[in-house]
Design an enzyme around this catalytic site. Structure first.
Site, PDB file in Angstrom:
ATOM      1  N   SER A  77       0.909  -0.956   0.534  1.00 49.52           N
ATOM      2  CA  SER A  77      -0.368  -0.423  -0.048  1.00 49.52           C
ATOM      3  C   SER A  77       0.866   1.064  -0.243  1.00 49.52           C
ATOM      4  O   SER A  77       2.040   1.515  -0.259  1.00 49.52           O
ATOM      5  CB  SER A  77      -0.699   0.286   1.166  1.00 49.52           C
ATOM      6  OG  SER A  77      -2.561   0.858   1.497  1.00 49.52           O
TER       7      SER A  77
ATOM      8  N   HIS B  34      -7.498  -5.451  -0.886  1.00 51.53           N
ATOM      9  CA  HIS B  34      -6.494  -4.708   0.081  1.00 51.53           C
ATOM     10  C   HIS B  34      -6.124  -5.167   1.384  1.00 51.53           C
ATOM     11  O   HIS B  34      -5.428  -5.173   1.896  1.00 51.53           O
ATOM     12  CB  HIS B  34      -6.803  -3.153  -0.511  1.00 51.53           C
ATOM     13  CG  HIS B  34      -5.812  -2.100   0.209  1.00 51.53           C
ATOM     14  ND1 HIS B  34      -5.090  -2.304  -0.884  1.00 51.53           N
ATOM     15  CD2 HIS B  34      -5.717  -1.039   1.186  1.00 51.53           C
ATOM     16  CE1 HIS B  34      -3.719  -1.227  -0.945  1.00 51.53           C
ATOM     17  NE2 HIS B  34      -4.051  -0.942   0.743  1.00 51.53           N
TER      18      HIS B  34
END
Length: 697
Positions: free
Chosen positions: A548, A669
């Site tokens: 990320s 995610h």
């Protein structure tokens, strides 16, 4: 792999002029996942990765080790409603944690078991909230990793569906009314009511009455405000006070209001300002003693706790109860004011250079009374008290060699006892953990945890340097199956507390954002140099790893300082910092990174944007990009574009260090099943072991 044949990827003469700067974007066509060209390229990358990874012989060994270490499972601190206790636990054979309830001394029973709902492991429990009576449970489930959960309400006694599903409620806070007849919650506007491309924004606070259609929900707040704002409503336990917080994107600056619900209709609360247009974090709580507690970093970058009257909540009426500590960051607090207490207490949890501690204070005056003895040098979770008051607090604990456990503190005796431990029995490798300090480029001292085999061979060892550096996220000591599996194989795992996190307070965060983002990369480079200089590793045996915002870190390190690393794993990354706001949840992050719409900020973004800083004739580390098709936060296009750019830059002459992309469907995610986590971790560690020369039996 002496020669690599990368899939064909046409470099187009695409340019964009922003504020007078001509910016090349040869792989913009890879932004469209639905195009035939992108699909063909992605399929070819799958084939390339499959072929290259055949050489990574340690995959099965790492999968076995990570699976075994994850077999510890986990347990969460309890939430109490009277004699009802709610908690989560995952055993070794479960893909996801299960939410349980226990009534007094009765046997526990499962309330939400994602594995039972979906044997394929694609459904996740994103959040849950018990009503004040302990009879109703609101919960949010999503599928396939997209985090677009549906909100439902369950009767806890019989499991019957009471309300829902309600959509567009991604991670919505739930503020139950005192009589459990409804709740305040946050919901996005319908897609047909917002401009194209803004479907992930435009939140509103509503009041929902159980059993009524959602189109009858009353709009409470949010109309006409910034589209990126998040809202958090909270109702006090007695039902009298509504607290409402608003933050723009991922900013910590918190606008806060309070309303006396007893003075008017629930549908039209009269909001009184506590704080507005102030660049400071604020978390309010109505105490059972009638005081408004205000945890803030306003005029205290490491945090302080203030009190005020709810009828006079303005800043001029705040009184500091527990002041800022010069070296520790305040993280949480709990109030112990039950009838058993001779002297009501306040517990404060702190992180001192990323290591947790708890202090005791007089509730009325804030006077420090002492501290609690911690189980070790680790990290504690939130402090959980009984909502009706009492003399007990529960908190989670973990460190680098101890799976999650829950401890109970009894203020009447001062005793700390183990309430629940991770259910699995695992063989923890014999490791040493050391916190070291090194100096960054500008002279700033930075800390790093180094996990290594206790009995290790002399000389440089294969080492993973892990970092994040952003969004106020601290990397604190925690049990990691990935780190322990790597160390058991003979490697070293280092976790750097880079600027951008909250390890040293809000000033530490701000020193790694916007115009100062380069400090994060300088810190990471200094960490790598320290590991090399002290003989822990060498450039031929060092890798950088992150995901990320940490993936941005990896991209920046490999394009700025490629000579420091032999390999890198870049997971779910941001990499095109000129166009990141156009995709996923990117517009939420311009408060952290800046925006290309501002010419000065564009210049800074271009200085470190990995996609725009790839150069030919550069010896880059072996790169593995890992992306997830259902990632609704960071679009996989970032990895596709940089992968193509680096493959082009290293193809003539061909590099012996491959640039590879591994993609995964039906995950996103965040949360994923254990088996998916094991598979991904095994692939990443096997890639790094191959390119760092770590031999795994």
């Amino acid at each position: 792999m002496p020669e690599l044949r990368y899939p064909a990827a046409e470099r187009l003469s695409v340019t964009e002029t922003l504020h007078g700067r001509v910016i090349e974007d040869p792989y913009r066509w890879l932004e469209d996942p639905a195009s035939a060209e992108t699909k063909e390229w992605a399929t070819a990358q799958d084939t390339l990765y499959t072929a290259a990874s055949r050489d990574y012989g340690s995959r099965d060994g790492f999968a076995e080790q990570v699976q075994a270490l994850l077999g510890a499972g986990g347990v969460g601190a309890p939430v109490w409603r009277g004699q009802r206790c709610f908690f989560t636990r995952r055993t070794a054979d479960q893909e996801h944690a299960v939410l349980y309830v226990r009534d007094g001394d009765a046997d526990e029973r499962a309330l939400i078991d994602p594995g039972a709902l979906d044997p394929e492991g694609l459904t996740t429990l994103d959040s849950w909230k018990v009503d004040p009576s302990g009879r109703l449970l609101s919960y949010q489930l999503s599928e396939g990793g997209d985090e677009e959960s549906l909100l439902r309400v369950m009767d806890i006694d019989n499991g019957a569906l009471v309300d829902g599903p309600i959509d567009r409620v991604r991670y919505s806070p739930i503020a139950w009314l005192a009589d459990s007849s409804g709740f305040y919650y946050v919901r996005r506007l319908p897609t047909d009511q917002v401009p194209e491309g803004e479907e992930s924004y435009h939140r509103r606070v509503h009041l929902h009455r159980l059993g009524t259609p959602t189109d009858e929900d009353v709009l409470i707040f949010g109309e006409g405000r910034d589209k990126t704002e998040f809202y958090a409503p909270v109702v006090s336990r007695d039902g009298r006070w509504l607290l409402l917080m608003a933050t723009k994107g991922t900013s910590a600056a918190t606008d806060t209001w309070i309303a006396d619900l007893s003075a008017g209709e629930l549908e039209r609360p009269e909001l009184v300002c506590v704080q507005e247009d102030v660049d400071a974090a604020l978390s309010p709580h109505m105490g059972r003693d009638g005081r408004l507690y205000l945890y803030t970093d306003r005029d205290a970058p490491r945090g302080r706790l203030c009190v005020a009257s709810p009828t006079e909540p303005g800043y001029e009426h705040w009184t500091t109860l527990v002041p800022e500590d010069s070296e520790a960051v305040m993280e949480d607090y709990a109030i112990l004011d039950g009838p058993e207490m001779k002297r009501p207490e306040l517990l404060i949890s702190w992180a001192r250079h990323a290591v947790s501690e708890i202090s005791r204070h007089d509730l009325r005056t804030g006077e420090r009374l002492g501290s609690l003895e911690m189980p070790g040098l680790g990290t504690i979770g939130g402090l959980m008290e009984r909502p009706e008051g009492g003399h007990e607090v529960w908190f989670g604990y973990t460190d680098n060699t101890h799976p999650s456990s829950v401890y109970r503190y009894d203020a009447t005796t001062g005793a700390i006892s183990l309430w629940a431990e991770a259910p699995g029995d695992v063989d923890i490798p014999d490791v040493s953990v050391e916190q070291i300090t090194f100096t960054s480029k500008d002279g700033t001292p930075v800390r790093m945890l180094v996990v290594a085999p206790t009995a290790s061979a002399e000389g440089p060892r294969p080492t993973i340097l892990y970092g994040y550096g952003g969004f106020r996220i601290s990397l604190t000591p925690a049990y990691s199956a990935v780190a322990l599996a790597w160390v058991r194989a003979g490697g070293v795992y280092a976790i750097a507390n880079l600027r951008g996190g909250l390890e040293e307070g809000e000033e530490w965060h701000r020193a790694g954002m916007l115009a100062d983002k380069q400090n994060v990369f300088d810190d990471c480079a200094a960490a790598a140099e320290h590991l090399i200089r002290t003989g822990v590793t060498s450039p031929e045996k060092l890798a950088v790893m992150g995901g990320s915002n940490g993936g941005l870190l990896v991209g920046a390190m490999t394009t700025q300082r490629p000579e420091l690393f032999a390999a890198a794993v870049c997971s779910a990354p941001l990499l095109d910092m000129v166009r990141y706001e156009h995709f996923g949840l990117g517009q939420l992050w311009n408060v952290e990174y800046g925006t290309a719409e501002d010419p000065e900020q564009l210049d800074r973004l271009l200085e470190y944007s990995p996609y725009h800083n790839v150069r030919e004739d550069t010896h880059y580390p072996a790169m593995l990009f890992t992306v997830f098709d259902n990632d609704t936060r960071v679009d996989p296009l970032h990895a596709r574009k940089l992968c193509a750019q680096m493959q082009w830059a290293t193809s003539a002459p061909p590099s012996k260090r491959p640039i590879l992309l591994r993609r995964e469907a039906e995950v996103g995610h965040s949360a994923r099943s254990v088996s998916r986590s094991v598979a991904l971790s095994a692939e990443q560690l096997a890639f790094l072991a191959h390119h760092l020369g770590l031999s795994v039996e």
